[in-house]
Design a protein around this motif. Structure first.
Motif, PDB file in Angstrom:
ATOM      1  N   LEU A  44     -13.943  20.164  -2.957  1.00 44.95           N
ATOM      2  CA  LEU A  44     -14.139  19.199  -4.125  1.00 44.95           C
ATOM      3  C   LEU A  44     -12.933  18.275  -4.090  1.00 44.95           C
ATOM      4  CD1 LEU A  44     -15.844  18.135  -6.405  1.00 44.95           C
ATOM      5  CD2 LEU A  44     -14.639  19.495  -8.008  1.00 44.95           C
ATOM      6  N   VAL A  45     -13.351  16.990  -3.921  1.00 44.17           N
ATOM      7  CA  VAL A  45     -12.266  15.910  -3.880  1.00 44.17           C
ATOM      8  C   VAL A  45     -12.344  15.117  -5.213  1.00 44.17           C
ATOM      9  CG1 VAL A  45     -11.174  13.856  -2.858  1.00 44.17           C
ATOM     10  CG2 VAL A  45     -12.494  15.523  -1.395  1.00 44.17           C
ATOM     11  N   THR A  46     -11.321  15.361  -5.965  1.00 46.47           N
ATOM     12  CA  THR A  46     -11.264  14.509  -7.460  1.00 46.47           C
ATOM     13  C   THR A  46     -10.279  13.364  -7.332  1.00 46.47           C
ATOM     14  OG1 THR A  46      -9.338  15.800  -8.265  1.00 46.47           O
ATOM     15  CG2 THR A  46     -11.922  16.800  -8.509  1.00 46.47           C
ATOM     16  N   GLY A  47     -10.606  12.399  -8.437  1.00 47.86           N
ATOM     17  CA  GLY A  47      -9.674  11.127  -8.346  1.00 47.86           C
ATOM     18  C   GLY A  47     -10.459  10.228  -9.172  1.00 47.86           C
ATOM     19  N   ALA A 157     -17.823  17.538  -1.715  1.00 49.09           N
ATOM     20  CA  ALA A 157     -18.210  16.770  -2.716  1.00 49.09           C
ATOM     21  C   ALA A 157     -16.881  15.796  -3.178  1.00 49.09           C
ATOM     22  CB  ALA A 157     -18.818  17.598  -3.844  1.00 49.09           C
ATOM     23  N   ALA A 158     -17.545  14.943  -4.124  1.00 49.32           N
ATOM     24  CA  ALA A 158     -16.399  14.027  -4.725  1.00 49.32           C
ATOM     25  C   ALA A 158     -16.617  13.538  -6.000  1.00 49.32           C
ATOM     26  CB  ALA A 158     -15.875  12.975  -3.823  1.00 49.32           C
ATOM     27  N   THR A 159     -15.934  13.340  -7.042  1.00 48.82           N
ATOM     28  CA  THR A 159     -16.022  12.961  -8.210  1.00 48.82           C
ATOM     29  C   THR A 159     -15.113  12.331  -8.971  1.00 48.82           C
ATOM     30  OG1 THR A 159     -17.293  13.718 -10.499  1.00 48.82           O
ATOM     31  CG2 THR A 159     -15.722  15.342  -9.393  1.00 48.82           C
ATOM     32  N   ASN A 160     -15.293  11.377  -9.861  1.00 49.22           N
ATOM     33  CA  ASN A 160     -14.262  10.773 -10.647  1.00 49.22           C
ATOM     34  C   ASN A 160     -14.416  11.303 -12.174  1.00 49.22           C
ATOM     35  OD1 ASN A 160     -16.530   9.335 -11.340  1.00 49.22           O
ATOM     36  ND2 ASN A 160     -15.540   7.304 -10.985  1.00 49.22           N
ATOM     37  N   VAL A 161     -15.255  12.112 -12.485  1.00 47.10           N
ATOM     38  CA  VAL A 161     -15.778  12.968 -13.675  1.00 47.10           C
ATOM     39  C   VAL A 161     -14.811  13.918 -13.928  1.00 47.10           C
ATOM     40  CG1 VAL A 161     -17.692  14.066 -14.885  1.00 47.10           C
ATOM     41  CG2 VAL A 161     -18.222  11.907 -13.498  1.00 47.10           C
ATOM     42  N   ILE A 185      -9.044  18.888  -3.824  1.00 50.02           N
ATOM     43  CA  ILE A 185      -7.966  17.985  -3.153  1.00 50.02           C
ATOM     44  C   ILE A 185      -8.219  16.711  -4.144  1.00 50.02           C
ATOM     45  CG2 ILE A 185      -7.444  16.397  -1.478  1.00 50.02           C
ATOM     46  CD1 ILE A 185      -8.729  18.214   0.519  1.00 50.02           C
ATOM     47  N   THR A 186      -6.648  16.556  -4.753  1.00 53.70           N
ATOM     48  CA  THR A 186      -6.800  15.703  -5.731  1.00 53.70           C
ATOM     49  C   THR A 186      -5.963  14.174  -5.233  1.00 53.70           C
ATOM     50  OG1 THR A 186      -6.440  17.249  -7.665  1.00 53.70           O
ATOM     51  CG2 THR A 186      -5.634  14.982  -7.923  1.00 53.70           C
ATOM     52  N   VAL A 187      -6.760  13.137  -5.320  1.00 49.89           N
ATOM     53  CA  VAL A 187      -6.130  11.895  -4.655  1.00 49.89           C
ATOM     54  C   VAL A 187      -5.458  11.349  -5.793  1.00 49.89           C
ATOM     55  CG1 VAL A 187      -7.023   9.639  -3.600  1.00 49.89           C
ATOM     56  CG2 VAL A 187      -8.342  11.806  -3.240  1.00 49.89           C
ATOM     57  N   PRO A 188      -4.445  10.651  -5.731  1.00 50.46           N
ATOM     58  CA  PRO A 188      -3.297  10.172  -6.884  1.00 50.46           C
ATOM     59  C   PRO A 188      -4.018   8.814  -7.062  1.00 50.46           C
ATOM     60  CG  PRO A 188      -2.195  10.000  -4.839  1.00 50.46           C
ATOM     61  CD  PRO A 188      -3.482  10.994  -4.339  1.00 50.46           C
ATOM     62  N   PRO A 189      -3.962   8.192  -8.338  1.00 56.40           N
ATOM     63  CA  PRO A 189      -4.218   7.015  -8.691  1.00 56.40           C
ATOM     64  C   PRO A 189      -3.037   5.825  -8.096  1.00 56.40           C
ATOM     65  CG  PRO A 189      -3.249   8.079 -10.755  1.00 56.40           C
ATOM     66  CD  PRO A 189      -3.414   8.849  -9.404  1.00 56.40           C
ATOM     67  N   LEU A 190      -3.639   4.859  -7.813  1.00 55.41           N
ATOM     68  CA  LEU A 190      -2.615   3.680  -7.338  1.00 55.41           C
ATOM     69  C   LEU A 190      -1.315   3.504  -8.022  1.00 55.41           C
ATOM     70  CD1 LEU A 190      -2.197   1.699  -4.842  1.00 55.41           C
ATOM     71  CD2 LEU A 190      -3.384   0.079  -6.305  1.00 55.41           C
ATOM     72  N   ARG A 191      -1.239   3.564  -9.346  1.00 56.89           N
ATOM     73  CA  ARG A 191      -0.137   3.202 -10.066  1.00 56.89           C
ATOM     74  C   ARG A 191       0.769   4.354 -10.059  1.00 56.89           C
ATOM     75  NH1 ARG A 191      -4.288   5.129 -13.151  1.00 56.89           N
ATOM     76  NH2 ARG A 191      -4.403   7.103 -14.393  1.00 56.89           N
ATOM     77  N   PRO A 233      -6.274  -0.339 -12.863  1.00 56.69           N
ATOM     78  CA  PRO A 233      -7.319   0.646 -13.403  1.00 56.69           C
ATOM     79  C   PRO A 233      -8.479   0.805 -12.275  1.00 56.69           C
ATOM     80  CG  PRO A 233      -7.579  -1.517 -14.520  1.00 56.69           C
ATOM     81  CD  PRO A 233      -6.348  -1.486 -14.085  1.00 56.69           C
ATOM     82  N   GLY A 234      -8.546  -0.314 -11.550  1.00 54.75           N
ATOM     83  CA  GLY A 234      -9.584   0.000 -10.490  1.00 54.75           C
ATOM     84  C   GLY A 234      -8.958   0.324  -9.248  1.00 54.75           C
ATOM     85  N   ASN A 235      -7.577   0.662  -9.121  1.00 56.14           N
ATOM     86  CA  ASN A 235      -6.832   1.300  -7.965  1.00 56.14           C
ATOM     87  C   ASN A 235      -7.081   0.513  -6.878  1.00 56.14           C
ATOM     88  OD1 ASN A 235      -6.015   4.066  -8.998  1.00 56.14           O
ATOM     89  ND2 ASN A 235      -8.079   4.100  -9.728  1.00 56.14           N
TER      90      ASN A 235
END
Length: 406
Positions: A44-47, A157-161, A185-191, A233-235
């Protein structure tokens, strides 16, 4: 993690899939994807939306033993609820109106390979039950059929929820969540990626100039600092949008802060006092922010009412009628900030000298009003309204039906 400590495979994956950046959290995510790739576990890829989650299922597929088989990506949030079972698992001829022939689903097509379920948090509960069976036994049944079929498919799978919250609210099956998230796997936000912002900005500017044969732009130190401090906010998706606009309208120029600011939306995301309450850029974040503001105002009203109540009678008498003009705090519609803000009027009542305030609207009332106004602003176009609210079309359809906004 310094750049020299990146494994050779991670360097190769970054080059192969065009992943730009050296932020430790990003490199850790790439390394994790490579490490889990040879082992047939569900991932599961989250971010947050726009962070580039779609690269990681590709890395997992290419570094696995399934790399020569099919890789199929499915956007679960873009498929209507009534047809998603057919899309995923296939259907038999005549199983429903319009089923003029037997059709294979994505799981049958991807047999032996990898299937990427993007926006998996948007799956209907009935489809979740079918997916759970595939994960547990590799079995599925086509719509309109009674024959059990087998599928040897790896699911990423991936989700931003917020899946924990979705499970708690009954919107996502707990057993399926644990099956999907064997490895996360957690993808970091751009900020949170530091200098990666500038590296990406340069790449996007260079790519744009090369693709459209236009003079390249250059960034001043001040404009770089602005890009680095904005919350995005839109990365990555939002950064590319901004740089593409700047590269188009200011081709060949040196870009200062004014030119960058002209293409940055004026959003509540700039306010540091409330930043990060929930996922930036998400509808839930703006809704929570709204209620935080309303509750803060209510506390101020209560304090002022208490102060007036403790005053001597002589301070408020019949002459006070001259100061009983309405005191209003108007959270009016602001299309450049959050999707909507609710009108809230605070005033003196003519019959006495105490403040009164209307009841604080419920979460559901504010959500309904926000969706209603978004639909009005977009001329009833649901796709555009869903995009503005940063939710999927299926979620918007469900909310429209729930609140009777047809």
């Amino acid at each position: 993690m310094e750049l020299q400590h990146i494994s050779d495979q991670a360097r190769e994956a970054k080059l192969r899939f065009g992943i730009v950046g050296n932020a430790p959290a990003l490199i850790a995510a790439v390394e994790r994807a490579i490490k889990v790739a040879p082992i047939d576990l569900s991932v599961l890829v989250t971010g947050e939306s726009g962070t580039g989650k779609e690269f990681f299922p590709k890395i997992i597929h290419q570094y696995s033993s399934r790399k020569h088989a099919k890789y199929i990506a499915v956007n679960c949030g873009a498929i209507p609820e009534g047809t998603i079972d057919s899309e995923l698992f296939g259907h038999e001829k005549g199983s429903f109106t319009g089923a003029v022939a037997t059709r294979k689903g994505y799981f049958e097509e991807a047999d032996g390979g990898t299937i990427f379920l993007d926006e998996v948090g948007e799956l209907p509960l009935t489809t979740q039950a079918r997916l759970l069976r595939v994960l547990e036994s590799g079995e599925f049944i086509k719509v309109g059929s009674s024959t059990v079929q087998k599928a040897n498919v790896r699911i990423v799978a991936a989700t931003n929820v917020d899946m924990t919250r979705a499970v708690a609210e009954g919107r996502f099956r707990e057993d399926l969540f644990y099956r999907l998230s064997t490895v996360t796997i957690t993808v970091p936000p751009l900020r949170n990626r530091g200098n990666d912002i500038i590296l990406l900005a340069r790449k996007f500017a260079s790519d744009f100039a090369e693709k459209y044969r236009m003079p390249p732009i250059s960034l001043t130190d001040e404009s770089k600092r602005l890009l680095s401090t904005y919350r995005w906010p839109g990365n990555v998706r939002e950064l590319k949008n901004v740089i593409d606009q700047v590269a188009l309208f200011d081709a060949g120029n040196t870009i200062n802060t004014d030119k960058i600011s002209a293409h940055l939306p004026e959003r509540i995301d700039y306010i540091p006092a409330v930043a990060g309450t929930t996922a930036p850029g998400s509808y839930e974040r703006e809704r929570d922010m709204l209620f935080s503001m309303i509750l803060s105002m209510q506390r101020e009203i209560d304090a002022l009412r208490q102060s007036i109540g403790n005053s001597t009678t002589g301070n408020i008498n019949s002459n006070s009628a001259s100061i009983r003009s309405a005191i209003s705090v108007d959270y009016s519609e602001d299309t450049t900030a959050s999707p909507d803000l609710t009108h809230s009027i605070v005033r003196f009542e003519p019959s006495n000298d105490h403040f009164t305030a209307p009841p604080t609207p419920t979460l559901e009332e504010t959500e309904k009003e926000t969706i209603r106004k978004a639909l009005i602003r977009n001329g009833g176009r649901r796709k555009a309204a869903a995009s503005e609210l940063n939710i999927s079309e299926r979620t918007l359809y469900r909310k429209i039906k729930e609140y009777g906004l047809d």
